[in-house]
Design an enzyme around this catalytic site. Structure first.
Site, short mmCIF file in Angstrom:
data_model
loop_
_atom_site.label_atom_id
_atom_site.label_comp_id
_atom_site.label_asym_id
_atom_site.label_seq_id
_atom_site.Cartn_x
_atom_site.Cartn_y
_atom_site.Cartn_z
N LYS A 13 0.84 -1.21 0.00
CA LYS A 13 0.00 0.00 0.00
C LYS A 13 0.86 1.25 0.00
CE LYS A 13 -1.84 -0.95 3.99
NZ LYS A 13 -1.12 -2.21 4.31
N ARG A 88 -9.05 1.72 8.97
CA ARG A 88 -8.60 0.36 9.28
C ARG A 88 -9.64 -0.40 10.09
NH1 ARG A 88 -2.78 0.80 9.11
NH2 ARG A 88 -1.89 -1.25 9.35
N ARG A 160 11.93 -2.33 10.53
CA ARG A 160 10.90 -1.84 11.46
C ARG A 160 10.69 -2.84 12.59
NH1 ARG A 160 5.76 0.28 8.06
NH2 ARG A 160 4.67 -1.02 9.56
N ARG A 171 -0.19 -9.02 13.29
CA ARG A 171 -0.76 -7.95 12.44
C ARG A 171 -1.69 -8.54 11.37
NH1 ARG A 171 4.45 -5.08 10.48
NH2 ARG A 171 3.06 -3.74 9.30
P1 AP5 Z 1 4.97 -1.59 1.76
O1 AP5 Z 1 4.65 -0.72 0.61
O2 AP5 Z 1 5.82 -1.04 2.85
O3 AP5 Z 1 3.65 -2.28 2.31
P2 AP5 Z 1 2.46 -1.69 3.17
O4 AP5 Z 1 1.23 -2.36 2.67
O5 AP5 Z 1 2.50 -0.21 3.17
O6 AP5 Z 1 2.88 -2.29 4.57
P3 AP5 Z 1 2.84 -1.67 6.02
O7 AP5 Z 1 3.52 -2.70 6.91
O8 AP5 Z 1 3.43 -0.30 6.07
O9 AP5 Z 1 1.38 -1.65 6.28
P4 AP5 Z 1 0.69 -1.67 7.59
O10 AP5 Z 1 -0.66 -1.36 7.14
O11 AP5 Z 1 0.81 -2.89 8.43
O12 AP5 Z 1 1.56 -0.62 8.44
P5 AP5 Z 1 1.26 0.88 8.83
O13 AP5 Z 1 2.54 1.62 8.77
O14 AP5 Z 1 0.08 1.41 8.10
O15 AP5 Z 1 5.69 -2.93 1.17
C1 AP5 Z 1 6.14 -3.95 2.03
C2 AP5 Z 1 7.48 -4.51 1.48
O16 AP5 Z 1 7.24 -5.18 0.25
C3 AP5 Z 1 8.51 -3.40 1.18
O17 AP5 Z 1 9.78 -3.90 1.47
C4 AP5 Z 1 8.34 -3.15 -0.34
O18 AP5 Z 1 9.52 -2.67 -0.93
C5 AP5 Z 1 7.94 -4.53 -0.83
N1 AP5 Z 1 7.02 -4.50 -1.97
C6 AP5 Z 1 6.02 -3.58 -2.19
N2 AP5 Z 1 5.36 -3.88 -3.33
C7 AP5 Z 1 5.93 -5.03 -3.80
C8 AP5 Z 1 5.67 -5.85 -4.94
N3 AP5 Z 1 4.70 -5.56 -5.81
N4 AP5 Z 1 6.44 -6.96 -5.12
C9 AP5 Z 1 7.44 -7.26 -4.24
N5 AP5 Z 1 7.73 -6.52 -3.15
C10 AP5 Z 1 6.98 -5.42 -2.93
O19 AP5 Z 1 0.80 0.70 10.35
C11 AP5 Z 1 1.71 0.27 11.35
C12 AP5 Z 1 0.96 0.22 12.68
O20 AP5 Z 1 0.46 1.53 13.02
C13 AP5 Z 1 -0.29 -0.68 12.71
O21 AP5 Z 1 0.04 -2.03 12.98
C14 AP5 Z 1 -1.09 -0.02 13.84
O22 AP5 Z 1 -0.58 -0.38 15.10
C15 AP5 Z 1 -0.80 1.46 13.64
N6 AP5 Z 1 -1.83 2.11 12.77
C16 AP5 Z 1 -1.59 2.71 11.57
N7 AP5 Z 1 -2.74 3.20 11.05
C17 AP5 Z 1 -3.72 2.91 11.95
C18 AP5 Z 1 -5.12 3.13 11.98
N8 AP5 Z 1 -5.75 3.75 10.96
N9 AP5 Z 1 -5.82 2.69 13.05
C19 AP5 Z 1 -5.20 2.07 14.08
N10 AP5 Z 1 -3.88 1.81 14.11
C20 AP5 Z 1 -3.14 2.23 13.06
#
Ligand code: AP5
Length: 213
Positions: A13, A88, A160, A171
């Site tokens: 994402k 979310r 991370r 997660r």
């Molecule tokens: P990446 O693009 O980083 O993936 P992502 O979907 O953004 O993953 P996140 O881990 O950031 O999502 P998340 O939703 O768990 O975390 P967030 O920061 O929002 O890609 C992942 C990897 O794959 C990278 O190495 C990339 O290079 C690679 N890649 C990408 N595309 C690829 C492809 N096509 N092919 C191969 N490789 C690829 O949230 C973290 C924490 O914050 C949550 O757990 C929660 O505690 C809190 N939080 C955040 N938002 C909220 C909310 N709205 N409500 C409550 N808690 C929240």
């Protein structure tokens, strides 16, 4: 243009949201990045959020909604945004719909980046994130030009805390229980589109731009 990115943790994402933001000239708003910036800066919000994030749990809706509504009020959101990691929960989605409706507005599209759980653990193990600007890379699939250094700002890349395998499993469970129901929510709203997130980063982006253009 107002877009929501959906998908499991690690589905890509953030990677796609940054590319969308650059192509369409709209801000990329990641609640995860905002929480991580608060943790880095030692704010009260950061301290509260960290307790949940390190365990792979969601930050409570009240904290997240206060933060995002404040962000929407900033001037750069007037032409739209791409939301990454928000909403979310159903409560967050309903709050977003209601706040847009109050201004006679609505989302244009919710894009689900679909990746099976089997692929996620491998992706998370190889992810490296910039401690300075939040840029995201993968040691195999999206490597930085210089190992350990961010292409965007030259900052140090690190793993991370919540990318450890046990936390990733938690997660994923939280995602299936609390976030996946949003697929139905936005299907009913008539704005859900799904792309195959297992493809190469640029192929996924081509699918997304075909939907948006
Ligand atoms: P990446 O693009 O980083 O993936 P992502 O979907 O953004 O993953 P996140 O881990 O950031 O999502 P998340 O939703 O768990 O975390 P967030 O920061 O929002 O890609 C992942 C990897 O794959 C990278 O190495 C990339 O290079 C690679 N890649 C990408 N595309 C690829 C492809 N096509 N092919 C191969 N490789 C690829 O949230 C973290 C924490 O914050 C949550 O757990 C929660 O505690 C809190 N939080 C955040 N938002 C909220 C909310 N709205 N409500 C409550 N808690 C929240």
């Amino acid at each position: 243009m107002k877009i929501v990115m959906l998908g499991a943790p690690g589905a890509g994402k953030g990677t796609q949201a940054k590319m969308i933001a650059a192509k369409y000239g709209i801000p990329h708003i990641s609640t995860g990045d905002i929480f991580r910036a608060n943790i880095k800066n030692g704010t009260e919000l950061g301290e509260k959020a960290k307790q949940y994030m390190d365990q792979g749990l969601l930050v409570p809706d009240e904290l997240t909604l206060a933060l995002i509504m404040d962000r929407f009020a900033q001037a750069d959101c007037s032409n739209g945004y791409v939301l990454d990691g928000f909403p979310r929960t159903i409560a967050q989605a309903e709050a977003l719909t209601a706040s847009l409706k109050a201004n006679n507005d609505a989302l244009d599209m919710a894009i689900d980046v679909d990746v099976p759980d089997e692929n996620i653990i491998e992706r998370m193990g190889g992810r490296r994130a910039c401690v300075a600007c939040g840029g995201t890379f993968h040691v195999l699939y999206n490597p930085p030009r210089i190992s350990g250094k961010c292409d965007l700002c030259g900052g140090e890349l690190s793993i991370r805390k919540d990318d450890l395998p046990e936390t990733v499993k938690r997660r994923l469970t939280v995602y299936h229980e609390q976030t996946q129901p949003l697929i139905d929510y936005y299907t009913k709203e008539g704005i859900l589109r799904t792309v195959d997130g297992t493809k190469d980063v640029n192929e996924v982006f081509a699918e997304i731009t075909a939907l948006l253009d």
